[in-house]
Design a protein around this motif. Structure first.
Motif, PDB file in Angstrom:
ATOM      1  N   GLY A  77       0.850  -1.194   0.000  1.00 22.98           N
ATOM      2  CA  GLY A  77       0.000   0.000   0.000  1.00 22.98           C
ATOM      3  C   GLY A  77       0.877   1.232   0.000  1.00 22.98           C
ATOM      4  O   GLY A  77       2.085   1.155   0.235  1.00 22.98           O
ATOM      5  N   ALA A  78       0.287   2.374  -0.269  1.00 23.01           N
ATOM      6  CA  ALA A  78       1.096   3.586  -0.387  1.00 23.01           C
ATOM      7  C   ALA A  78       1.387   4.202   0.983  1.00 23.01           C
ATOM      8  O   ALA A  78       2.281   5.024   1.126  1.00 23.01           O
ATOM      9  CB  ALA A  78       0.374   4.595  -1.268  1.00 23.01           C
ATOM     10  N   SER A 116       9.203  -2.335  -6.687  1.00 19.43           N
ATOM     11  CA  SER A 116       7.992  -1.739  -7.256  1.00 19.43           C
ATOM     12  C   SER A 116       8.349  -0.555  -8.136  1.00 19.43           C
ATOM     13  O   SER A 116       9.350   0.131  -7.902  1.00 19.43           O
ATOM     14  CB  SER A 116       7.094  -1.271  -6.109  1.00 19.43           C
ATOM     15  N   VAL A 118       6.978   2.083  -7.915  1.00 18.42           N
ATOM     16  CA  VAL A 118       6.833   3.304  -7.109  1.00 18.42           C
ATOM     17  C   VAL A 118       8.185   3.946  -6.786  1.00 18.42           C
ATOM     18  O   VAL A 118       8.233   5.102  -6.393  1.00 18.42           O
ATOM     19  CB  VAL A 118       6.035   3.077  -5.796  1.00 18.42           C
ATOM     20  N   TYR A 176       5.704   3.951   1.435  1.00 16.53           N
ATOM     21  CA  TYR A 176       5.978   2.632   0.862  1.00 16.53           C
ATOM     22  C   TYR A 176       7.112   2.728  -0.158  1.00 16.53           C
ATOM     23  O   TYR A 176       8.036   1.908  -0.162  1.00 16.53           O
ATOM     24  CB  TYR A 176       4.699   2.115   0.202  1.00 16.53           C
ATOM     25  N   HIS A 204       4.846  -3.579 -11.666  1.00 17.12           N
ATOM     26  CA  HIS A 204       3.876  -2.521 -11.935  1.00 17.12           C
ATOM     27  C   HIS A 204       2.577  -2.891 -11.227  1.00 17.12           C
ATOM     28  O   HIS A 204       2.626  -3.608 -10.227  1.00 17.12           O
ATOM     29  CB  HIS A 204       3.819  -2.232 -13.430  1.00 17.12           C
ATOM     30  N   ASN A 205       1.431  -2.393 -11.652  1.00 15.67           N
ATOM     31  CA  ASN A 205       0.209  -2.582 -10.853  1.00 15.67           C
ATOM     32  C   ASN A 205      -0.262  -4.030 -10.969  1.00 15.67           C
ATOM     33  O   ASN A 205      -0.773  -4.424 -12.011  1.00 15.67           O
ATOM     34  CB  ASN A 205      -0.871  -1.611 -11.317  1.00 15.67           C
ATOM     35  N   VAL A 206      -0.079  -4.775  -9.898  1.00 17.85           N
ATOM     36  CA  VAL A 206      -0.382  -6.208  -9.923  1.00 17.85           C
ATOM     37  C   VAL A 206      -1.853  -6.440  -9.583  1.00 17.85           C
ATOM     38  O   VAL A 206      -2.403  -5.767  -8.706  1.00 17.85           O
ATOM     39  CB  VAL A 206       0.505  -6.966  -8.908  1.00 17.85           C
ATOM     40  N   GLY A 219      -4.590  -1.462  -3.957  1.00 19.83           N
ATOM     41  CA  GLY A 219      -4.462  -0.819  -5.261  1.00 19.83           C
ATOM     42  C   GLY A 219      -5.847  -0.653  -5.882  1.00 19.83           C
ATOM     43  O   GLY A 219      -6.844  -1.225  -5.419  1.00 19.83           O
ATOM     44  N   ILE A 223     -10.074  -2.063  -5.453  1.00 24.74           N
ATOM     45  CA  ILE A 223     -11.088  -1.090  -5.014  1.00 24.74           C
ATOM     46  C   ILE A 223     -12.256  -1.063  -6.002  1.00 24.74           C
ATOM     47  O   ILE A 223     -13.427  -1.163  -5.608  1.00 24.74           O
ATOM     48  CB  ILE A 223     -10.453   0.311  -4.848  1.00 24.74           C
ATOM     49  N   GLN A 235     -15.334   4.616  -8.563  1.00 32.57           N
ATOM     50  CA  GLN A 235     -15.079   6.067  -8.494  1.00 32.57           C
ATOM     51  C   GLN A 235     -13.719   6.334  -9.117  1.00 32.57           C
ATOM     52  O   GLN A 235     -12.679   6.020  -8.508  1.00 32.57           O
ATOM     53  CB  GLN A 235     -15.067   6.519  -7.031  1.00 32.57           C
ATOM     54  N   VAL A 236     -13.726   6.914 -10.307  1.00 35.30           N
ATOM     55  CA  VAL A 236     -12.473   7.174 -11.021  1.00 35.30           C
ATOM     56  C   VAL A 236     -11.994   8.582 -10.679  1.00 35.30           C
ATOM     57  O   VAL A 236     -12.735   9.544 -10.847  1.00 35.30           O
ATOM     58  CB  VAL A 236     -12.671   7.033 -12.545  1.00 35.30           C
ATOM     59  N   GLN A 242      -5.241   8.947 -16.628  1.00 32.51           N
ATOM     60  CA  GLN A 242      -3.915   8.637 -16.100  1.00 32.51           C
ATOM     61  C   GLN A 242      -3.546   7.201 -16.490  1.00 32.51           C
ATOM     62  O   GLN A 242      -4.373   6.300 -16.394  1.00 32.51           O
ATOM     63  CB  GLN A 242      -3.835   8.867 -14.585  1.00 32.51           C
ATOM     64  N   ARG A 303      -6.079  12.602  -5.431  1.00 31.13           N
ATOM     65  CA  ARG A 303      -5.292  12.393  -4.220  1.00 31.13           C
ATOM     66  C   ARG A 303      -3.998  13.180  -4.426  1.00 31.13           C
ATOM     67  O   ARG A 303      -3.289  12.931  -5.417  1.00 31.13           O
ATOM     68  CB  ARG A 303      -4.996  10.908  -4.022  1.00 31.13           C
ATOM     69  N   ASP A 306      -0.709  11.462  -5.622  1.00 31.17           N
ATOM     70  CA  ASP A 306      -0.689  10.562  -6.778  1.00 31.17           C
ATOM     71  C   ASP A 306       0.198  11.082  -7.900  1.00 31.17           C
ATOM     72  O   ASP A 306       0.250  12.278  -8.159  1.00 31.17           O
ATOM     73  CB  ASP A 306      -2.104  10.384  -7.343  1.00 31.17           C
TER      74      ASP A 306
HETATM   75  C1  UD1 Z   1      -0.040   1.055  -6.837  1.00 30.54           C
HETATM   76  C2  UD1 Z   1       0.111   0.761  -5.354  1.00 30.54           C
HETATM   77  C3  UD1 Z   1       1.539   0.677  -5.005  1.00 30.54           C
HETATM   78  C4  UD1 Z   1       2.169  -0.429  -5.816  1.00 30.54           C
HETATM   79  C5  UD1 Z   1       1.967  -0.113  -7.282  1.00 30.54           C
HETATM   80  C6  UD1 Z   1       2.516  -1.208  -8.166  1.00 30.54           C
HETATM   81  C7  UD1 Z   1      -1.353   1.360  -3.564  1.00 30.54           C
HETATM   82  C8  UD1 Z   1      -2.095   2.438  -2.852  1.00 30.54           C
HETATM   83  N1  UD1 Z   1      -0.577   1.754  -4.565  1.00 30.54           N
HETATM   84  O1  UD1 Z   1       0.433   2.388  -7.126  1.00 30.54           O
HETATM   85  O2  UD1 Z   1       1.711   0.413  -3.648  1.00 30.54           O
HETATM   86  O3  UD1 Z   1       3.510  -0.552  -5.563  1.00 30.54           O
HETATM   87  O4  UD1 Z   1       0.609   0.077  -7.570  1.00 30.54           O
HETATM   88  O5  UD1 Z   1       1.791  -2.377  -8.014  1.00 30.54           O
HETATM   89  O6  UD1 Z   1      -1.464   0.201  -3.235  1.00 30.54           O
HETATM   90  N2  UD1 Z   1      -7.691   5.653  -8.286  1.00 30.54           N
HETATM   91  C9  UD1 Z   1      -9.006   5.877  -8.658  1.00 30.54           C
HETATM   92  N3  UD1 Z   1     -10.010   5.496  -7.804  1.00 30.54           N
HETATM   93  C10 UD1 Z   1      -9.772   4.890  -6.605  1.00 30.54           C
HETATM   94  C11 UD1 Z   1      -8.416   4.649  -6.226  1.00 30.54           C
HETATM   95  C12 UD1 Z   1      -7.412   5.046  -7.094  1.00 30.54           C
HETATM   96  O7  UD1 Z   1      -9.271   6.422  -9.726  1.00 30.54           O
HETATM   97  O8  UD1 Z   1     -10.721   4.561  -5.907  1.00 30.54           O
HETATM   98  C13 UD1 Z   1      -6.608   6.076  -9.209  1.00 30.54           C
HETATM   99  C14 UD1 Z   1      -5.509   6.869  -8.533  1.00 30.54           C
HETATM  100  O9  UD1 Z   1      -5.840   8.230  -8.498  1.00 30.54           O
HETATM  101  C15 UD1 Z   1      -4.325   6.591  -9.453  1.00 30.54           C
HETATM  102  C16 UD1 Z   1      -4.605   5.182 -10.001  1.00 30.54           C
HETATM  103  O10 UD1 Z   1      -5.976   4.925  -9.734  1.00 30.54           O
HETATM  104  O11 UD1 Z   1      -4.310   7.500 -10.531  1.00 30.54           O
HETATM  105  C17 UD1 Z   1      -3.769   4.096  -9.391  1.00 30.54           C
HETATM  106  O12 UD1 Z   1      -3.927   4.130  -7.993  1.00 30.54           O
HETATM  107  P1  UD1 Z   1      -3.306   3.041  -6.987  1.00 30.54           P
HETATM  108  O13 UD1 Z   1      -3.555   1.690  -7.484  1.00 30.54           O
HETATM  109  O14 UD1 Z   1      -3.776   3.356  -5.635  1.00 30.54           O
HETATM  110  O15 UD1 Z   1      -1.751   3.483  -6.933  1.00 30.54           O
HETATM  111  P2  UD1 Z   1      -0.489   3.442  -7.894  1.00 30.54           P
HETATM  112  O16 UD1 Z   1       0.083   4.798  -7.780  1.00 30.54           O
HETATM  113  O17 UD1 Z   1      -0.740   2.984  -9.279  1.00 30.54           O
END
Ligand code: UD1
Length: 352
Positions: A77-78, A116, A118, A176, A204-206, A219, A223, A235-236, A242, A303, A306
């Motif tokens: 998590g972040a 990651s 990140v 994180y 990347h985003n797993v 992530g 959600i 909710q985007v 992005q 956020r 972000d």
């Molecule tokens: C995420 C993880 C990070 C992980 C990386 C790689 C979290 C919080 N972040 O980073 O720890 O290392 O992937 O796997 O776990 N968003 C929405 N709606 C929501 C939530 C988020 O639109 O309800 C958007 C955010 O604004 C962002 C995107 O989705 O633009 C990705 O968000 P998120 O998955 O939280 O974080 P990453 O920065 O991609």
């Protein structure tokens, strides 16, 4: 080979475990069953020994005869608030330092580290002139006005993203991310002083089956998926344009197997991505369409921490490990719409 796998009961670790065992490796599987990741009172699966990587004696007892350590254990998590900082530092950084010292005692010279994307912070941007343009943190005032894209400081033109190579500067933007950078640095220094080999896989985003349900530390895929399951629209944030790279957990497992089977010395960071970037809006639409609604809402909320776009170049992992992701995100996310999720009952903030 004999492989010590940490975090073996987690979403990613469990999949890596299967991949390594199916390839014929002998896996010593450990996990501390952190309540924040597994829920309160969760029991370890039968083949997983409960072990905290910050415990040097416990590590000494499992590292005997181990050829490679595959280190997946981490608080993820972040980070929700500054109160999470000690947990990230303790589990991720102290844990890695204790592990590296124990590996040295055991004469184990190879580490595959779960890192990651990140670590990069913002991705790479380009304008009209050749070369990358450095960007800072987006201004709150701009975000309030719906100006989400980075702009060229000279011309004010909107910048477009470019794929981030592994030699890009590391600019962590969350607790994180700071902990992941520190893990990488400890591991790189250890490799140099002990003449060992570290492969840091920058995931990347797993996403994929058995991903933990939504918590403040989840992530976006989990959600959105959890919202749809309870009949609510995803909710985007921002304008949904992005970009990210969503990589399926089965591809993450395959990359770990390839890394475990690739001996080298020194520090080798590799992006692990699908190579097929997608916008967050498209993630929401794909999941919602597969489930038959409700339609996502583009909220314009944001956020402050972000990053706008983060997309990796997967070329090095292909060239060095021969790794290419198999799952197209559009197919994988459609399937993920109905995949089982892991319950994390009572999971709160990670504790030290
Ligand atoms: C995420 C993880 C990070 C992980 C990386 C790689 C979290 C919080 N972040 O980073 O720890 O290392 O992937 O796997 O776990 N968003 C929405 N709606 C929501 C939530 C988020 O639109 O309800 C958007 C955010 O604004 C962002 C995107 O989705 O633009 C990705 O968000 P998120 O998955 O939280 O974080 P990453 O920065 O991609």
């Amino acid at each position: 080979m004999r492989v010590l796998l940490t975090g073996a009961a987690g979403f990613i670790g469990a999949r890596v475990h299967r991949e390594l065992a199916d390839a014929g490796h002998e896996v010593v599987a450990v996990d501390m069953m952190l309540p924040a990741a597994h829920g309160v009172g969760a029991r370890a699966p039968e083949h997983v020994r409960v072990l905290d990587v910050r415990d040097p004696d416990a590590l000494d007892s499992v590292l005997r005869g181990v050829d490679v350590v595959c280190h997946q254990a981490a608080v993820v998590g972040a980070g929700v608030s500054a109160q999470d900082a000690p947990a990230y530092a303790s589990h991720n950084d102290l844990g890695t330092a204790v592990l590296l010292a124990a590996m040295d005692r055991a004469g184990c010279r190879r580490l595959v580290l779960a890192s990651s994307m990140v670590v990069y912070g913002e991705g790479r941007y380009r304008g009209v002139r050749p070369g990358a343009v450095e960007v800072g943190v987006r201004r709150r005032g701009d975000l309030e006005k719906g100006m989400y894209e980075h702009r060229d400081p000279d011309s004010d033109a909107v910048l477009s993203w470019a794929a981030v190579p592994e030699n890009a500067p590391l600019r962590p933007r969350s607790l994180y991310a700071a902990a992941k950078v520190a893990q990488e640095h400890y591991a790189a220094a250890w490799a140099a002083v002990t003449d060992s080999g570290v492969t840091a896989l920058r995931y990347h985003n797993v996403y994929g089956p058995d991903m933990p349900r939504d918590t403040p530390y989840s992530g976006v895929a989990a959600i959105f998926r959890s919202a749809l399951e309870s009949g609510k629209p995803p909710q985007v944030f921002e304008d949904g344009r992005q970009a990210r790279d969503f990589v399926h957990v089965s591809d993450i497992a395959a990359a770990n197997l390839a890394a475990v089977e690739y001996p080298h010395t020194g520090f080798l960071p590799l992006n692990i991505a699908s190579g097929r970037p997608i916008t967050i809006g498209a993630v929401a639409t794909t999941l919602a369409a597969a489930r038959g609604g409700p339609e996502p809402e583009i909220t314009g909320r944001y956020r402050p921490g972000d990053v706008r776009h983060i997309v990796a170049s997967p070329e090095q992992a292909q060239r060095i490990l021969g790794f290419t992701a198999q799952v197209d995100p559009l197919d994988g996310l459609a399937e993920f719409a109905f995949a089982p999720l892991r319950a994390v009952a009572g999971a709160g903030a990670p504790l030290m």
